[in-house]
Design a protein around this motif. Structure first.
Motif, mmCIF file in Angstrom:
data_model
loop_
_atom_site.group_PDB
_atom_site.id
_atom_site.type_symbol
_atom_site.label_atom_id
_atom_site.label_comp_id
_atom_site.label_asym_id
_atom_site.label_seq_id
_atom_site.Cartn_x
_atom_site.Cartn_y
_atom_site.Cartn_z
ATOM 1 N N SER A 103 -40.571 75.569 -66.462
ATOM 2 C CA SER A 103 -40.937 76.581 -67.456
ATOM 3 C C SER A 103 -39.684 77.018 -68.187
ATOM 4 C CB SER A 103 -41.616 77.782 -66.790
ATOM 5 O OG SER A 103 -40.706 78.477 -65.958
ATOM 6 N N SER A 104 -39.879 77.712 -69.296
ATOM 7 C CA SER A 104 -38.731 78.205 -70.050
ATOM 8 C C SER A 104 -38.078 79.359 -69.293
ATOM 9 C CB SER A 104 -39.182 78.693 -71.426
ATOM 10 O OG SER A 104 -39.932 79.893 -71.285
ATOM 11 N N PRO A 105 -36.824 79.675 -69.605
ATOM 12 C CA PRO A 105 -36.178 80.821 -68.952
ATOM 13 C C PRO A 105 -36.965 82.126 -69.154
ATOM 14 C CG PRO A 105 -34.546 79.510 -70.094
ATOM 15 C CD PRO A 105 -35.888 78.955 -70.471
ATOM 16 N N ARG A 106 -37.487 82.351 -70.345
ATOM 17 C CA ARG A 106 -38.249 83.582 -70.604
ATOM 18 C C ARG A 106 -39.536 83.628 -69.783
ATOM 19 N NH1 ARG A 106 -35.373 82.818 -75.113
ATOM 20 N NH2 ARG A 106 -34.397 84.636 -76.062
ATOM 21 N N ALA A 107 -40.239 82.501 -69.711
ATOM 22 C CA ALA A 107 -41.463 82.444 -68.907
ATOM 23 C C ALA A 107 -41.139 82.644 -67.429
ATOM 24 C CB ALA A 107 -42.179 81.115 -69.127
ATOM 25 N N TYR A 108 -40.032 82.059 -66.978
ATOM 26 C CA TYR A 108 -39.612 82.246 -65.587
ATOM 27 C C TYR A 108 -39.342 83.722 -65.311
ATOM 28 C CZ TYR A 108 -36.955 82.274 -61.328
ATOM 29 O OH TYR A 108 -36.523 82.570 -60.064
ATOM 30 N N ARG A 109 -38.627 84.383 -66.215
ATOM 31 C CA ARG A 109 -38.307 85.802 -66.040
ATOM 32 C C ARG A 109 -39.599 86.627 -65.950
ATOM 33 N NH1 ARG A 109 -33.877 88.435 -69.712
ATOM 34 N NH2 ARG A 109 -32.615 88.357 -67.839
ATOM 35 N N LYS A 110 -40.543 86.319 -66.806
ATOM 36 C CA LYS A 110 -41.817 87.047 -66.816
ATOM 37 C C LYS A 110 -42.566 86.826 -65.501
ATOM 38 C CE LYS A 110 -45.901 87.683 -69.691
ATOM 39 N NZ LYS A 110 -46.600 87.234 -70.894
ATOM 40 N N ARG A 111 -42.605 85.583 -65.037
ATOM 41 C CA ARG A 111 -43.274 85.267 -63.767
ATOM 42 C C ARG A 111 -42.553 85.946 -62.601
ATOM 43 N NH1 ARG A 111 -43.085 79.505 -63.229
ATOM 44 N NH2 ARG A 111 -41.398 79.702 -61.736
ATOM 45 N N ALA A 112 -41.227 85.968 -62.643
ATOM 46 C CA ALA A 112 -40.457 86.606 -61.570
ATOM 47 C C ALA A 112 -40.733 88.102 -61.518
ATOM 48 C CB ALA A 112 -38.967 86.336 -61.764
ATOM 49 N N ALA A 113 -40.883 88.735 -62.679
ATOM 50 C CA ALA A 113 -41.188 90.163 -62.719
ATOM 51 C C ALA A 113 -42.557 90.436 -62.102
ATOM 52 C CB ALA A 113 -41.133 90.671 -64.158
ATOM 53 N N ALA A 114 -43.484 89.501 -62.283
ATOM 54 C CA ALA A 114 -44.830 89.676 -61.736
ATOM 55 C C ALA A 114 -44.854 89.552 -60.214
ATOM 56 C CB ALA A 114 -45.776 88.661 -62.357
ATOM 57 N N THR A 115 -43.857 88.875 -59.641
ATOM 58 C CA THR A 115 -43.802 88.698 -58.186
ATOM 59 C C THR A 115 -42.796 89.642 -57.552
ATOM 60 O OG1 THR A 115 -42.145 86.948 -58.361
ATOM 61 C CG2 THR A 115 -44.458 86.264 -58.346
ATOM 62 N N ALA A 116 -42.474 90.726 -58.220
ATOM 63 C CA ALA A 116 -41.441 91.649 -57.736
ATOM 64 C C ALA A 116 -41.748 92.226 -56.362
ATOM 65 C CB ALA A 116 -41.229 92.774 -58.742
ATOM 66 N N GLY A 117 -43.019 92.370 -55.973
ATOM 67 C CA GLY A 117 -43.373 92.933 -54.676
ATOM 68 C C GLY A 117 -43.401 91.927 -53.549
ATOM 69 N N VAL A 118 -43.238 90.653 -53.868
ATOM 70 C CA VAL A 118 -43.291 89.596 -52.861
ATOM 71 C C VAL A 118 -41.924 89.516 -52.168
ATOM 72 C CG1 VAL A 118 -43.622 87.112 -52.535
ATOM 73 C CG2 VAL A 118 -44.983 88.347 -54.226
ATOM 74 N N PRO A 119 -41.892 89.314 -50.839
ATOM 75 C CA PRO A 119 -40.603 89.194 -50.150
ATOM 76 C C PRO A 119 -39.727 88.110 -50.770
ATOM 77 C CG PRO A 119 -42.394 89.349 -48.566
ATOM 78 C CD PRO A 119 -43.024 89.225 -49.930
ATOM 79 N N THR A 120 -38.459 88.387 -50.865
ATOM 80 C CA THR A 120 -37.507 87.487 -51.513
ATOM 81 C C THR A 120 -37.510 86.088 -50.905
ATOM 82 O OG1 THR A 120 -36.131 89.378 -52.028
ATOM 83 C CG2 THR A 120 -35.098 87.223 -52.187
ATOM 84 N N CYS A 121 -37.635 85.987 -49.582
ATOM 85 C CA CYS A 121 -37.599 84.659 -48.947
ATOM 86 C C CYS A 121 -38.740 83.773 -49.446
ATOM 87 C CB CYS A 121 -37.620 84.773 -47.431
ATOM 88 S SG CYS A 121 -39.080 85.587 -46.758
#
Length: 138
Positions: A103-121
């Protein structure tokens, strides 16, 4: 393992460690071969045999991994991040990022923000780029 094989592995690890430390610096095969104390041709061939990917591919993947972390953990611009991790242009960064991550960097950032509550591991395991995705060793 023979003494010669151990020496070769140690030389390749020395070069890979240099890439891990200085991923944002301009590193090329001649510089890495000097670090490993071998010829350029021998370095490229042996690095690939030892680690399963070319030095260029390994370095690009390390840069993208670092960019992924910065995209998740900061609000810095994609352009700034591309230069900070060692890419010469935002276009090359975006193309390489997409090839490795899917995915693009922007799409990755957006997806990462959506998983903010998921444990980092779990997030790290789910989003880690694989060694085999980059289409060219350019």
């Amino acid at each position: 393992m023979s003494r010669a094989a151990e020496d070769t592995n140690r030389r390749m690890l020395r070069a890979r460690d240099a890439m891990d430390r200085a991923y944002a610096q301009p590193l090329d095969v001649p510089a890495l071969a000097r670090i490993a104390h071998v010829s350029q041709a021998h370095f490229s061939r042996t690095f690939r045999a030892t680690f399963g990917e070319t030095p260029h591919r390994y370095l690009q993947r390390r840069r993208v991994e670092r960019a992924m972390s910065l995209l998740r953990d900061t609000d810095r611009s994609v352009t700034d991040i591309s230069f900070d991790v060692g890419f010469g242009s935002p276009g090359t960064f975006s193309r390489t990022f997409r090839a490795i991550v899917g995915s693009s960097p922007r799409a990755y950032r957006k997806r990462a923000a959506a998983t903010a509550g998921v444990p980092t591991c779990f997030t790290m395991a789910w989003t880690r780029p694989s060694a085999g995705r980059l289409p060219s060793d350019g």
